[in-house]
Design a protein around this motif. Structure first.
Motif, PDB file in Angstrom:
ATOM      1  N   GLY A   1       0.813  -1.209   0.000  1.00 20.91           N
ATOM      2  CA  GLY A   1       0.000   0.000   0.000  1.00 20.91           C
ATOM      3  C   GLY A   1       0.849   1.263   0.000  1.00 20.91           C
ATOM      4  N   TYR A   2       1.961   1.229   0.725  1.00 23.22           N
ATOM      5  CA  TYR A   2       2.885   2.362   0.761  1.00 23.22           C
ATOM      6  C   TYR A   2       3.477   2.630  -0.620  1.00 23.22           C
ATOM      7  N   VAL A   3       3.860   1.561  -1.321  1.00 21.22           N
ATOM      8  CA  VAL A   3       4.404   1.720  -2.669  1.00 21.22           C
ATOM      9  C   VAL A   3       3.340   2.286  -3.616  1.00 21.22           C
ATOM     10  N   LEU A   4       2.111   1.822  -3.468  1.00 20.70           N
ATOM     11  CA  LEU A   4       1.049   2.251  -4.371  1.00 20.70           C
ATOM     12  C   LEU A   4       0.620   3.693  -4.129  1.00 20.70           C
ATOM     13  N   THR A   5       0.660   4.136  -2.867  1.00 25.81           N
ATOM     14  CA  THR A   5       0.063   5.431  -2.526  1.00 25.81           C
ATOM     15  C   THR A   5       1.035   6.443  -1.926  1.00 25.81           C
ATOM     16  N   GLY A   6       2.156   5.975  -1.389  1.00 28.94           N
ATOM     17  CA  GLY A   6       3.056   6.853  -0.664  1.00 28.94           C
ATOM     18  C   GLY A   6       2.659   7.052   0.784  1.00 28.94           C
ATOM     19  N   GLU A   7       1.559   6.420   1.229  1.00 28.34           N
ATOM     20  CA  GLU A   7       1.068   6.554   2.598  1.00 28.34           C
ATOM     21  C   GLU A   7       1.344   5.270   3.377  1.00 28.34           C
ATOM     22  N   ALA A   8       1.916   5.405   4.577  1.00 24.61           N
ATOM     23  CA  ALA A   8       2.204   4.254   5.425  1.00 24.61           C
ATOM     24  C   ALA A   8       1.158   4.159   6.528  1.00 24.61           C
ATOM     25  N   VAL A   9       0.219   3.220   6.385  1.00 23.31           N
ATOM     26  CA  VAL A   9      -0.801   2.989   7.403  1.00 23.31           C
ATOM     27  C   VAL A   9      -1.000   1.478   7.543  1.00 23.31           C
ATOM     28  N   THR A  10      -1.678   1.079   8.593  1.00 22.21           N
ATOM     29  CA  THR A  10      -2.098  -0.303   8.762  1.00 22.21           C
ATOM     30  C   THR A  10      -3.523  -0.302   9.270  1.00 22.21           C
ATOM     31  N   GLU A  11      -4.074  -1.503   9.490  1.00 22.10           N
ATOM     32  CA  GLU A  11      -5.439  -1.623  10.024  1.00 22.10           C
ATOM     33  C   GLU A  11      -5.440  -2.753  11.052  1.00 22.10           C
TER      34      GLU A  11
ATOM     35  N   ALA B   1      -6.803   4.260   2.627  1.00 26.36           N
ATOM     36  CA  ALA B   1      -5.434   4.406   3.121  1.00 26.36           C
ATOM     37  C   ALA B   1      -4.655   5.437   2.334  1.00 26.36           C
ATOM     38  N   GLY B   2      -5.016   5.655   1.102  1.00 26.20           N
ATOM     39  CA  GLY B   2      -4.330   6.591   0.229  1.00 26.20           C
ATOM     40  C   GLY B   2      -4.899   6.475  -1.171  1.00 26.20           C
ATOM     41  N   ARG B   3      -4.264   7.177  -2.104  1.00 27.46           N
ATOM     42  CA  ARG B   3      -4.737   7.148  -3.487  1.00 27.46           C
ATOM     43  C   ARG B   3      -3.570   6.803  -4.418  1.00 27.46           C
ATOM     44  N   LEU B   4      -3.907   6.106  -5.480  1.00 27.24           N
ATOM     45  CA  LEU B   4      -2.894   5.561  -6.382  1.00 27.24           C
ATOM     46  C   LEU B   4      -2.029   6.666  -6.984  1.00 27.24           C
ATOM     47  N   LYS B   5      -0.724   6.506  -6.837  1.00 23.50           N
ATOM     48  CA  LYS B   5       0.216   7.492  -7.379  1.00 23.50           C
ATOM     49  C   LYS B   5       0.187   7.460  -8.904  1.00 23.50           C
ATOM     50  N   SER B   6       0.492   8.608  -9.503  1.00 18.67           N
ATOM     51  CA  SER B   6       0.400   8.714 -10.964  1.00 18.67           C
ATOM     52  C   SER B   6       1.376   7.778 -11.660  1.00 18.67           C
ATOM     53  N   GLU B   7       2.587   7.598 -11.084  1.00 18.82           N
ATOM     54  CA  GLU B   7       3.549   6.709 -11.745  1.00 18.82           C
ATOM     55  C   GLU B   7       3.111   5.252 -11.678  1.00 18.82           C
ATOM     56  N   ILE B   8       2.396   4.878 -10.614  1.00 10.36           N
ATOM     57  CA  ILE B   8       1.851   3.526 -10.520  1.00 10.36           C
ATOM     58  C   ILE B   8       0.683   3.376 -11.493  1.00 10.36           C
ATOM     59  N   ALA B   9      -0.132   4.416 -11.590  1.00  7.17           N
ATOM     60  CA  ALA B   9      -1.252   4.389 -12.532  1.00  7.17           C
ATOM     61  C   ALA B   9      -0.767   4.184 -13.968  1.00  7.17           C
ATOM     62  N   SER B  10       0.304   4.856 -14.335  1.00  2.46           N
ATOM     63  CA  SER B  10       0.805   4.733 -15.707  1.00  2.46           C
ATOM     64  C   SER B  10       1.360   3.344 -15.983  1.00  2.46           C
ATOM     65  N   ARG B  11       1.854   2.670 -14.957  1.00  5.64           N
ATOM     66  CA  ARG B  11       2.411   1.322 -15.142  1.00  5.64           C
ATOM     67  C   ARG B  11       1.330   0.248 -15.141  1.00  5.64           C
ATOM     68  N   THR B  12       0.172   0.518 -14.562  1.00  2.88           N
ATOM     69  CA  THR B  12      -0.857  -0.508 -14.429  1.00  2.88           C
ATOM     70  C   THR B  12      -2.086  -0.267 -15.290  1.00  2.88           C
ATOM     71  N   GLY B  13      -2.269   0.942 -15.768  1.00  3.28           N
ATOM     72  CA  GLY B  13      -3.478   1.253 -16.524  1.00  3.28           C
ATOM     73  C   GLY B  13      -4.660   1.622 -15.654  1.00  3.28           C
ATOM     74  N   LEU B  14      -4.472   1.651 -14.346  1.00  2.25           N
ATOM     75  CA  LEU B  14      -5.527   2.076 -13.440  1.00  2.25           C
ATOM     76  C   LEU B  14      -5.526   3.599 -13.339  1.00  2.25           C
ATOM     77  N   PRO B  15      -6.634   4.207 -12.960  1.00  2.00           N
ATOM     78  CA  PRO B  15      -6.683   5.670 -12.905  1.00  2.00           C
ATOM     79  C   PRO B  15      -5.857   6.243 -11.754  1.00  2.00           C
ATOM     80  N   ALA B  16      -5.138   7.305 -12.018  1.00  2.47           N
ATOM     81  CA  ALA B  16      -4.426   8.006 -10.958  1.00  2.47           C
ATOM     82  C   ALA B  16      -5.438   8.528  -9.940  1.00  2.47           C
ATOM     83  N   GLY B  17      -5.069   8.456  -8.661  1.00  5.64           N
ATOM     84  CA  GLY B  17      -5.976   8.896  -7.614  1.00  5.64           C
ATOM     85  C   GLY B  17      -6.994   7.848  -7.199  1.00  5.64           C
ATOM     86  N   LEU B  18      -6.906   6.624  -7.748  1.00  3.74           N
ATOM     87  CA  LEU B  18      -7.824   5.566  -7.365  1.00  3.74           C
ATOM     88  C   LEU B  18      -7.742   5.330  -5.860  1.00  3.74           C
TER      89      LEU B  18
END
Length: 487
Positions: free
Chosen positions: A162-172, A213-230
């Motif tokens: 999740g941290y890699v995907l969003t830049g936010e470090a959280v747990t549940e 927990a956070g929103r998808l970073k733009s660089e991750i979005a470009s690599r996966t095809g998912l929308p940035a901010g997901l």
């Protein structure tokens, strides 16, 4: 096209991604694998970079299978207890140490010396256990002090992703309660950490399992095809997420789940945190805001796979099940102790080992196979009896590869003396993560509403009393101590 949510489960053998529409129907799925590292006997590690690469590949592949469906959220699940240590730049310091790693015996002793076993159980629901995250941190303090000096953040596997995907470090809470230092009030226990001279600031913020927990970073979005901010929803540890996917919640007591995968797991929800006084079964937070009890035998399907690989490599699992049918309940006196990888419930003993007992020249391969199946069921019954002392359970949803066998399902129902229900479809922890994500972004108002979309048709196996099993279980119950004496 309709909206979908994505569930991502970071398992030990690989990652699984699934897209689910808002009515609970799976639309597409994909998997990717990565290696398991065993640098020393009893050690298990993985490279978090392998998790990231596999997860991004899986998400990219899944996106291409959506056929016009629009992803509105991503929920996370994953293997519990692992330690991912990060430095001040958020870089991984060393390989992640996994849930089944057994190097931390000395660290467990140090924790229970500093805090006390009974106090740990009252505070966290569990004693110190070799597989948990906290003993790994204590091990790092003493075994790799230079790495520990660089430590700025400690994350669980799915939370690192999740941290890699969003830049936010959280747990549940459902995953964090398997660290060994989250108290039953669902917060990091500063008293425990202070006694061990560990900075509570090393651990991430704890949010609810349905929180974004956070929103998808733009660089991750470009690599996966998912929308940035997901939106990326915190999700749950694998057992809790799988239970959510089956509709097992703290508001519906007396109903749990039984998973027969590599390990065997009895999962029973409870509405208040009542630990076993001896810590023989785990008490964790559930992803629905309640709690659950967990009994674990480490080698369930793993014991059968070991038998197949070692003694019957040319036979299929279906052949082994047919062979077991040719024996009798009680395996004609043969007993099998499935402690091939040590044992969790109820012994918490990483050094115990497996055995066949009562072999004679009259016994056949059919008896040995049946004894393996029954031995796993007896091991689970020892945990079930402890769980039942705390909260009654009468019905278990049976999942995992072992539950697909009618033979094993019947043995388990009769030995556990519980009604077993085999779901018509089982999508696992990734599916549960998707359900949590639906609630997280408001597609359903709460989990109870989300459970209404889950499939309801199940195959039911009613337990039958069998004196042969009762007699065999009495003899099985003596094996652990007898074999411990000759180690």
């Amino acid at each position: 096209m309709a909206d979908v949510v994505i569930g991502l489960d970071l398992g030990t053998g690989g990652v699984r991604a699934i897209a689910v529409d808002l009515q609970g129907k799976p639309i597409a799925q994909t998997t990717r694998s990565y290696p398991l590292l065993t640098p020393q006997p009893g050690w298990t590690e993985q490279n978090p970079a392998d998790w990231v690469a596999a997860s991004l590949e899986a998400l990219s592949d899944l996106t291409q299978k959506l056929n016009g469906h629009s992803a509105t959220a991503l929920g996370l699940s994953g293997q519990m207890h692992g330690m991912v240590p990060l430095d001040a730049d958020g870089k991984v310091i060393r390989a992640a140490i996994l849930w089944n790693d057994q190097r931390t015996g000395t660290a467990v002793d140090a924790i229970e010396t500093a805090i006390g076993r009974q106090e740990l159980i009252q505070r966290t629901g569990n004693p110190a256990i070799t597989g948990f995250q906290l003993p790994k941190v204590v091990w790092l303090q003493t075994a790799e002090p230079q790495a520990y000096d660089r430590l700025q953040q400690i994350l669980l596997p799915k939370d690192y992703l999740g941290y890699v995907l969003t830049g936010e470090a959280v747990t549940e809470p459902s995953d964090a309660s398997g660290t060994g230092c989250l108290n039953l009030a669902r917060q990091w226990d500063a008293d425990i950490l202070n006694a061990l001279e560990i900075d509570v600031g090393l651990f991430p913020a704890v949010v609810e399992s349905t929180a974004i927990a956070g929103r998808l970073k733009s660089e991750i979005a470009s690599r996966t095809g998912l929308p940035a901010g997901l939106p990326v929803v915190a999700g749950g540890g694998d057992n809790a997420a799988a239970a959510i996917g089956l509709g097992i919640s703290s508001s519906h007591l007396n109903r749990g789940s039984l998973s027969i995968g590599t390990s065997g797991v009895i999962f029973v929800p409870c509405d208040r945190p009542v630990p076993d006084p001896e810590g023989r079964v785990h008490l964790f937070c559930h992803a629905d805001g309640g709690y659950h009890l967990l009994g674990v035998t480490l080698a369930a399907g793993g014991a059968l796979r070991w038998y197949k690989d070692t003694f019957a490599s040319k036979l299929a699992f279906t052949d082994l099940m047919e062979m077991a049918e040719r024996s009798l309940p009680g395996a004609r006196g043969v007993l099998f102790l499935p402690h091939l990888a040590g044992e969790r419930s109820p012994y918490l003993d990483p050094d115990t080992r497996g055995a066949w007992v009562n072999l004679s020249l009259a016994h056949t391969q059919a008896d040995l196979v049946r004894a393996v199946l029954e031995g796993v069921a007896f091991s689970l019954r020892t945990a079930m009896e402890i769980v039942s002392e705390i909260t009654p359970v009468h019905q278990l949803l049976a999942t995992g590869g072992g539950a697909r066998s009618n033979t094993w399902l019947r043995i388990l129902a009769d030995i556990l003396q519980a009604e077993l229900m085999a779901p018509s479809s089982e999508e696992g922890a990734a599916y549960g993560a998707a359900i949590l994500a639906m609630v997280g972004v408001g597609a359903h108002p709460d989990l109870e509403a989300a459970f209404e979309i889950l499939p309801q048709d199940n195959k039911v196996v009613q337990p039958q009393a069998n004196p042969a099993y009762e007699a065999a279980f009495k003899r099985y119950s003596l094996l652990y101590e007898a074999l411990k004496a000759v180690r």
